[in-house]
Design a protein around this motif. Sequence first.
Motif, short mmCIF file in Angstrom:
data_model
loop_
_atom_site.label_atom_id
_atom_site.label_comp_id
_atom_site.label_asym_id
_atom_site.label_seq_id
_atom_site.Cartn_x
_atom_site.Cartn_y
_atom_site.Cartn_z
N THR A 1 0.62 -0.85 0.42
CA THR A 1 -0.42 0.22 0.30
C THR A 1 0.63 1.30 0.02
O THR A 1 1.82 1.79 0.47
N PHE A 2 0.60 1.79 -1.31
CA PHE A 2 1.39 3.13 -1.06
C PHE A 2 0.97 4.58 -1.07
O PHE A 2 -0.52 4.75 -1.79
N ILE A 3 0.94 5.61 -0.28
CA ILE A 3 0.01 7.03 0.04
C ILE A 3 1.27 7.71 -0.08
O ILE A 3 2.24 7.90 0.72
N ASP A 4 1.09 8.56 -1.34
CA ASP A 4 0.94 9.87 -1.70
C ASP A 4 3.10 9.70 -2.47
O ASP A 4 3.97 9.75 -2.48
N GLY A 5 3.10 8.16 -2.51
CA GLY A 5 4.21 7.32 -2.95
C GLY A 5 5.11 7.37 -2.15
O GLY A 5 6.18 6.09 -3.10
N VAL A 6 4.68 6.88 -1.09
CA VAL A 6 5.59 6.16 -0.11
C VAL A 6 5.50 4.58 0.77
O VAL A 6 3.79 5.00 0.77
N VAL A 7 5.70 3.45 0.81
CA VAL A 7 5.21 2.77 1.11
C VAL A 7 4.23 2.91 2.56
O VAL A 7 5.23 3.66 3.45
N TYR A 8 3.35 1.93 2.73
CA TYR A 8 3.00 2.39 4.13
C TYR A 8 3.59 1.65 4.79
O TYR A 8 3.84 2.10 6.46
N GLY A 9 4.28 0.38 4.87
CA GLY A 9 4.68 0.61 6.22
C GLY A 9 3.88 -0.25 7.21
O GLY A 9 2.84 -0.51 7.10
N THR A 10 4.68 -0.23 8.38
CA THR A 10 3.47 -0.55 9.81
C THR A 10 4.33 0.66 10.26
O THR A 10 4.77 0.95 11.76
N ARG A 11 3.17 1.57 9.93
CA ARG A 11 3.94 3.08 10.38
C ARG A 11 2.31 3.11 11.81
O ARG A 11 1.51 2.44 12.10
N GLN A 12 2.28 3.90 12.17
CA GLN A 12 1.22 3.75 13.67
C GLN A 12 0.24 5.07 13.47
O GLN A 12 -0.60 3.73 13.80
N ALA A 13 0.16 5.53 12.19
CA ALA A 13 -1.42 5.67 11.69
C ALA A 13 -2.04 4.67 11.29
O ALA A 13 -1.00 4.17 10.85
N SER A 14 -2.86 5.02 11.28
CA SER A 14 -4.02 3.54 10.09
C SER A 14 -3.84 4.56 8.35
O SER A 14 -3.44 5.19 8.31
N VAL A 15 -4.13 3.14 7.47
CA VAL A 15 -4.14 3.73 6.12
C VAL A 15 -5.03 4.67 6.13
O VAL A 15 -5.34 5.52 5.24
N THR A 16 -5.80 4.97 6.57
CA THR A 16 -7.70 5.52 6.23
C THR A 16 -7.05 6.74 6.74
O THR A 16 -7.81 7.94 5.55
N ASP A 17 -6.46 6.84 7.79
CA ASP A 17 -5.89 8.09 8.59
C ASP A 17 -5.07 9.21 7.66
O ASP A 17 -4.96 10.38 7.56
N MET A 18 -3.98 8.08 7.30
CA MET A 18 -2.86 8.36 6.32
C MET A 18 -3.61 9.35 4.69
O MET A 18 -3.66 10.36 4.59
N VAL A 19 -4.59 8.26 3.94
CA VAL A 19 -5.48 8.59 2.81
C VAL A 19 -6.34 10.20 3.95
O VAL A 19 -6.44 11.00 2.21
N TYR A 20 -6.64 10.06 4.91
CA TYR A 20 -7.65 11.10 4.99
C TYR A 20 -7.26 12.58 4.54
O TYR A 20 -6.83 13.76 4.65
N SER A 21 -5.26 12.53 5.37
CA SER A 21 -4.42 13.32 6.00
C SER A 21 -4.35 14.06 4.16
O SER A 21 -3.74 15.02 3.79
N SER A 22 -4.23 13.29 3.59
CA SER A 22 -3.49 13.36 2.29
C SER A 22 -4.80 14.33 1.07
O SER A 22 -3.98 14.75 0.68
N ALA A 23 -5.95 13.41 1.07
CA ALA A 23 -6.87 13.54 0.67
C ALA A 23 -6.65 15.45 0.72
O ALA A 23 -7.40 15.88 0.10
N LEU A 24 -7.19 15.67 2.26
CA LEU A 24 -7.87 16.70 2.66
C LEU A 24 -7.32 17.79 2.78
O LEU A 24 -7.24 19.31 3.79
N GLN A 25 -5.98 17.97 3.28
CA GLN A 25 -4.11 18.28 3.26
C GLN A 25 -4.84 18.82 4.62
O GLN A 25 -4.50 19.65 4.74
N ARG A 26 -5.04 18.25 6.01
CA ARG A 26 -5.00 18.55 6.79
C ARG A 26 -4.63 17.25 8.01
O ARG A 26 -4.73 16.39 8.08
N GLU A 27 -4.73 18.18 9.14
CA GLU A 27 -3.99 16.95 10.36
C GLU A 27 -5.62 15.86 10.59
O GLU A 27 -7.00 16.31 10.38
N VAL A 28 -5.89 14.61 11.20
CA VAL A 28 -6.81 13.72 11.52
C VAL A 28 -6.90 14.05 12.66
O VAL A 28 -6.21 14.25 13.88
N PRO A 29 -8.65 14.27 12.67
CA PRO A 29 -9.19 14.57 14.09
C PRO A 29 -8.24 13.48 15.28
O PRO A 29 -7.84 12.31 14.83
N SER A 30 -8.44 13.77 16.62
CA SER A 30 -7.44 13.94 17.41
C SER A 30 -8.89 12.09 17.62
O SER A 30 -8.11 10.30 18.25
#
Length: 179
Positions: A78-107
């Motif tokens: 899974t790649f988000i903005d050209g970077v492999v997701y890997g085992t990051r702390q945030a979920s894929v959904t949170d990262m796509v949210y941040s990428s799509a809306l260009q803002r921080e993920v809600p708490s």
Amino acid sequence: MNKKSALTLGAIGGVLVILIIIIAFVMTGQQKTSSQSSSSKLPKINQAKVMKRIDYEIFSMNNDGRYTENVDNYHDNTFIDGVVYGTRQASVTDMVYSSALQREVPSDGAGSYSTFFKVHEIENLTTKWEKDGNSFVAKGYFVVKDTGKKYPFAFEFNADYMILQEWYGSNIKITGTDE
């Protein structure tokens, strides 16, 4: 007929026989090539099936990876903005949210994709077989609810319509393709 004329006539006849044999080999080789290429023609991609798979993967609340080929290796495919997701702390959904809306993920997190994408809306879906014929790539856009902007995505599927890789956002560089 003298010897010289007979020798010349024999040489010309021999050359003609050799040319006819060469032409026959070339013609049979071309016939095999055209029959081979017609038999190896790739099947038509079922757009409705692709839409169903993508729609289920993104908007289903089951989150069961039903159409993912290798669920255990999901993070590395899974790649988000050209970077492999890997085992990051945030979920894929949170990262796509941040990428799509260009803002921080809600708490409390982004929730599901249906929180910020228009549900069941996939625009400009295109599909293309890979050169090896073992997989194809489907590209398109999700529509962001708040802005109506189009957010790019791509999925690679195998011939059985199982998802092999996913890309979201900018810099979609599909590995293993010429695109």
